[in-house]
Design an enzyme around this catalytic site. Structure first.
Site, short mmCIF file in Angstrom:
data_model
loop_
_atom_site.label_atom_id
_atom_site.label_comp_id
_atom_site.label_asym_id
_atom_site.label_seq_id
_atom_site.Cartn_x
_atom_site.Cartn_y
_atom_site.Cartn_z
N ALA A 19 0.98 -1.26 -0.14
CA ALA A 19 -0.08 -0.14 0.14
C ALA A 19 0.86 1.32 -0.04
O ALA A 19 2.04 1.25 0.68
CB ALA A 19 -0.81 -0.02 1.18
N GLY A 32 0.58 -5.19 0.65
CA GLY A 32 -0.65 -5.13 -0.19
C GLY A 32 -0.29 -5.61 -1.86
O GLY A 32 -1.19 -6.41 -2.37
N GLU A 41 -0.44 -9.36 -1.41
CA GLU A 41 -2.10 -9.56 -1.03
C GLU A 41 -2.70 -9.63 -2.54
O GLU A 41 -3.42 -10.32 -2.83
CB GLU A 41 -2.38 -8.50 -0.29
CG GLU A 41 -2.08 -8.91 1.18
CD GLU A 41 -2.61 -7.80 2.09
OE1 GLU A 41 -2.43 -6.70 1.74
OE2 GLU A 41 -3.20 -8.12 3.17
N GLU A 92 4.34 -5.66 7.19
CA GLU A 92 3.33 -4.62 7.60
C GLU A 92 3.90 -4.45 9.00
O GLU A 92 3.66 -3.06 9.54
CB GLU A 92 1.85 -4.91 7.43
CG GLU A 92 1.22 -4.70 6.03
CD GLU A 92 1.50 -5.92 5.07
OE1 GLU A 92 2.37 -6.90 5.34
OE2 GLU A 92 0.69 -5.90 4.16
N1 CAA Z 1 4.61 3.15 -0.43
C1 CAA Z 1 4.88 4.40 -0.90
N2 CAA Z 1 6.23 4.46 -1.57
C2 CAA Z 1 7.00 3.58 -1.31
C3 CAA Z 1 6.81 2.17 -1.01
C4 CAA Z 1 5.28 2.09 -0.40
N3 CAA Z 1 4.97 0.80 0.28
N4 CAA Z 1 7.81 1.31 -1.14
C5 CAA Z 1 8.67 2.09 -1.68
N5 CAA Z 1 8.24 3.27 -2.10
C6 CAA Z 1 9.10 4.55 -2.50
C7 CAA Z 1 10.38 5.02 -1.51
O1 CAA Z 1 9.78 5.71 -0.78
C8 CAA Z 1 11.42 5.60 -2.68
O2 CAA Z 1 10.60 7.09 -2.93
P1 CAA Z 1 11.77 8.13 -3.07
O3 CAA Z 1 12.55 7.72 -4.12
O4 CAA Z 1 10.76 9.28 -3.64
O5 CAA Z 1 12.29 8.23 -1.75
C9 CAA Z 1 10.89 4.67 -3.83
O6 CAA Z 1 9.90 4.13 -3.59
C10 CAA Z 1 12.21 3.65 -3.68
O7 CAA Z 1 12.23 3.00 -2.81
P2 CAA Z 1 13.56 2.73 -1.67
O8 CAA Z 1 14.43 3.91 -1.92
O9 CAA Z 1 13.11 2.35 -0.34
O10 CAA Z 1 14.05 1.58 -2.45
P3 CAA Z 1 15.13 0.25 -1.90
O11 CAA Z 1 15.52 -0.57 -3.22
O12 CAA Z 1 16.14 1.01 -1.04
O13 CAA Z 1 14.06 -0.75 -1.06
C11 CAA Z 1 12.10 -1.82 -0.43
C12 CAA Z 1 13.02 -1.35 -1.50
C13 CAA Z 1 12.72 -2.73 0.46
C14 CAA Z 1 10.86 -2.48 -1.17
C15 CAA Z 1 11.80 -0.52 0.37
O14 CAA Z 1 11.29 0.45 -0.49
C16 CAA Z 1 10.34 -0.83 1.36
O15 CAA Z 1 10.73 -1.59 2.56
N6 CAA Z 1 9.19 -0.51 1.04
C17 CAA Z 1 8.26 -0.66 1.90
C18 CAA Z 1 7.61 -1.87 2.09
C19 CAA Z 1 6.58 -2.12 3.10
O16 CAA Z 1 6.53 -2.08 4.16
N7 CAA Z 1 5.26 -2.58 2.33
C20 CAA Z 1 4.15 -2.53 3.15
C21 CAA Z 1 3.27 -1.37 3.18
S1 CAA Z 1 1.95 -1.48 4.27
C22 CAA Z 1 0.64 -2.39 3.55
O17 CAA Z 1 0.84 -2.78 2.38
C23 CAA Z 1 -0.92 -2.36 4.14
C24 CAA Z 1 -1.67 -3.50 3.79
O18 CAA Z 1 -1.34 -4.37 3.46
C25 CAA Z 1 -2.89 -3.11 3.99
#
Ligand code: CAA
Length: 256
Positions: A64, A107, A110, A130
């Site tokens: 998400a 998400g 999912e 998450e």
């Molecule tokens: N939401 C919004 N933006 C995101 C994102 C997310 N889930 N995942 C990555 N991005 C963005 C980053 O903020 C970054 O943007 P900027 O360049 O503007 O800073 C860009 O995408 C690239 O990401 P990274 O610089 O972090 O890339 P990386 O290669 O270093 O790391 C990653 C990759 C490990 C996937 C890391 O981005 C990460 O941990 N992302 C989040 C994963 C996460 O926690 N997902 C669960 C979300 S909650 C959810 O999904 C709720 C639900 O089920 C109901």
């Protein structure tokens, strides 16, 4: 509205590509709205027999959109009916193949699980991280992942937040096929054409039967399957398919 979901068509197969590469295809409200309405539109088109849902090499979807979540209250989410929108994916008749390369998280995982099956690149990484950002998998992850891989591995993935590599995901039954990097989309499209070449009504009913196995108790599933079989058997395509086999020719489907 920006084009956060791209679409292309190759005969009976439609390919949808999530298109927020700068945010690793994070599932914003706009993206999910566009995705679900496009899926529903394609589902109403009888000439579309299979849909491939893809990301890019680096990410299927990293979850998400955390920036959006961070500025939303629970009541905002409730009024946006964000999660309810996911029920529409489950209700699709058209088989949906997830083509996954790179990150498939939260998400995003999912969403892949909500598809009928997953074709993955060797580079794919599946996870439900998450709890690391203070929430839980809320779009079916605690349920579908557990059914797909069993309780112990689901607990490991969801509680520790570790990513599952493609070969581990294959061994656990989360994905159907793993192919070399660079092959994932072609393989998903090939598979989709194969699915699309089968009898349309039988394909839809068979998909419905498998969904029942996944969602309910065995005896009810068996009774449901029997009714689906009679319905498939009543189609003109069933006569055509059986006769074509006996006459050693290719069947011509009418979707009747
Ligand atoms: N939401 C919004 N933006 C995101 C994102 C997310 N889930 N995942 C990555 N991005 C963005 C980053 O903020 C970054 O943007 P900027 O360049 O503007 O800073 C860009 O995408 C690239 O990401 P990274 O610089 O972090 O890339 P990386 O290669 O270093 O790391 C990653 C990759 C490990 C996937 C890391 O981005 C990460 O941990 N992302 C989040 C994963 C996460 O926690 N997902 C669960 C979300 S909650 C959810 O999904 C709720 C639900 O089920 C109901």
């Amino acid at each position: 509205m920006s084009d956060v979901v791209l679409r292309e068509r190759d005969g009976p197969v439609a390919v949808l590509t999530l298109n927020r590469p700068d945010a690793l295809n994070a599932l914003s409200n706009e993206l999910m709205e566009q995705l679900v309405s496009t899926l529903q539109e394609l589902d109403r088109d009888d000439d579309v027999r299979c849909i491939v849902l893809a990301g890019n090499d680096k990410a299927f979807a990293a979850g998400a959109d955390i920036a959006e979540l961070a500025r939303s209250s629970a009541i905002d989410l409730y009024y946006q009916r964000r999660i309810e929108r996911w029920d529409a994916i489950r209700a699709l008749w058209t088989p949906l193949v997830a083509a996954v390369s790179g990150y498939c998280l939260g998400g995003g995982c999912e969403l892949a699980l909500a598809c009928d099956l997953i074709v993955a690149s060797e580079s794919a990484k599946f996870g439900q991280p998450e709890t690391g950002v203070g929430v839980i998998p809320g779009a079916g992850g605690t349920q579908r992942l557990t059914r797909a891989v069993g309780k112990s591995l689901a607990m490991d993935i969801i509680l520790s937040g570790r990513f599952l590599a493609a070969d581990e995901a294959l061994a656990a039954g989360l994905v159907a096929r793993v192919v070399q990097e660079g092959e994932w989309l072609d393989e998903a499209k090939r598979l989709a054409q194969e699915i699309a070449s089968k009898a349309p009504i039988a394909t839809r009913l068979a998909k419905e039967g498998v969904d029942r196995a996944y969602e309910g108790p065995l005896q009810l599933g068996l009774e449901y399957e029997r009714r689906l079989l009679y319905l498939a058997f009543a189609s003109e395509d069933a006569k055509e398919g059986l006769n074509a086999f006996l006459e050693k020719r290719k069947p011509e489907w009418k979707a009747r």
